[in-house]
Motif scaffolding. Structure first.
Motif, PDB file in Angstrom:
ATOM      1  N   ASP A 175       0.860  -1.187   0.000  1.00  0.00           N
ATOM      2  CA  ASP A 175       0.000   0.000   0.000  1.00  0.00           C
ATOM      3  C   ASP A 175       0.896   1.236   0.000  1.00  0.00           C
ATOM      4  O   ASP A 175       1.180   1.810   1.057  1.00  0.00           O
ATOM      5  N   PRO A 176       1.356   1.679  -1.174  1.00  0.00           N
ATOM      6  CA  PRO A 176       2.299   2.800  -1.254  1.00  0.00           C
ATOM      7  C   PRO A 176       1.766   4.100  -0.648  1.00  0.00           C
ATOM      8  O   PRO A 176       2.510   4.821   0.013  1.00  0.00           O
ATOM      9  N   VAL A 177       0.490   4.398  -0.871  1.00  0.00           N
ATOM     10  CA  VAL A 177      -0.074   5.641  -0.339  1.00  0.00           C
ATOM     11  C   VAL A 177      -0.134   5.597   1.184  1.00  0.00           C
ATOM     12  O   VAL A 177       0.152   6.591   1.858  1.00  0.00           O
ATOM     13  N   LEU A 178      -0.480   4.449   1.735  1.00  0.00           N
ATOM     14  CA  LEU A 178      -0.503   4.322   3.193  1.00  0.00           C
ATOM     15  C   LEU A 178       0.906   4.453   3.757  1.00  0.00           C
ATOM     16  O   LEU A 178       1.107   5.061   4.811  1.00  0.00           O
ATOM     17  N   ALA A 179       1.888   3.902   3.060  1.00  0.00           N
ATOM     18  CA  ALA A 179       3.281   4.047   3.495  1.00  0.00           C
ATOM     19  C   ALA A 179       3.664   5.523   3.535  1.00  0.00           C
ATOM     20  O   ALA A 179       4.271   5.999   4.503  1.00  0.00           O
TER      21      ALA A 179
END
Length: 201
Positions: free
Chosen positions: A31-35
């Motif tokens: 989950d790149p956006v959550l990272a």
């Protein structure tokens, strides 16, 4: 990692190669956006202890490992002192994430990250408010603390009591002004907000 802009460069984005590298690595996360949100939230939360920060942000055990396990070349989950935290190895990564034209879809505004922290504190508060308010006196009962330490050392429980106290200590900074808190939430918080020194052996 040392990147410099060439003098007189006409490139509209002299960091294009670096940005492509960072984007490619970050997109290997589940989950790149959550990272990216976690990283921005860590900056907003300032001097809060890393372990507490992870406790607030995680919605399931070891979520930090799940999100950042493929980003080990950029981000560490243990700080230089050996404590659980989120540590960026390169300041240029933070610069990349804070540039709306550079990180594009991965950009998380301070307002969005602040809402994320409000949401997480709210969810933690709602989850904890189900406990009886009679738990408050037990938080500083020497026998309860000793029993908790003993069970924790045996791997039976986690650091729930210190975490609960820290939630109460920091909650006033993270109350969401756009949410409605019930009477039970307020009662729970007030009943736990009086702090005393833990017994010193």
């Amino acid at each position: 990692m040392d990147w410099r802009i060439a003098a007189g460069s006409a490139d509209p984005n002299p960091f294009a190669s670096l940005d492509k590298l960072y984007q490619g690595i970050l997109e290997t996360s589940p989950d790149p956006v959550l990272a990216a949100t976690w990283i921005e939230a860590r900056s907003i939360m300032g001097n809060i202890e890393g372990e507490f920060y992870r406790g607030i942000c995680e919605t399931f055990p070891r979520e930090a490992v799940f999100i950042f396990r493929r980003l080990s070349s950029l981000i560490g989950l243990v700080n230089s002192e050996g404590n659980l935290d989120l540590e960026l190895y390169h300041k240029s990564l933070f610069d990349f994430l804070n540039g709306t034209q550079r990180s594009v879809a991965l950009y998380v505004s301070p307002e969005r990250a602040r809402q994320f922290t409000w949401d997480r504190f709210y969810q933690v508060l709602r989850g904890m408010s189900k406990f009886s308010c009679t738990l408050a006196p037990l938080l500083y009962d020497p026998e309860v603390i000793d029993h908790t330490i003993r069970r924790r050392s045996q791997g039976e429980i986690g650091d729930s009591l210190p975490f609960l106290r820290d939630v109460c200590k920091h909650l006033y900074n993270y109350l969401d002004p756009h949410r409605t808190y019930g009477a039970s939430d307020v009662d729970w918080w007030i009943s736990h907000i009086t702090f005393q020194e833990e017994p010193v052996e």
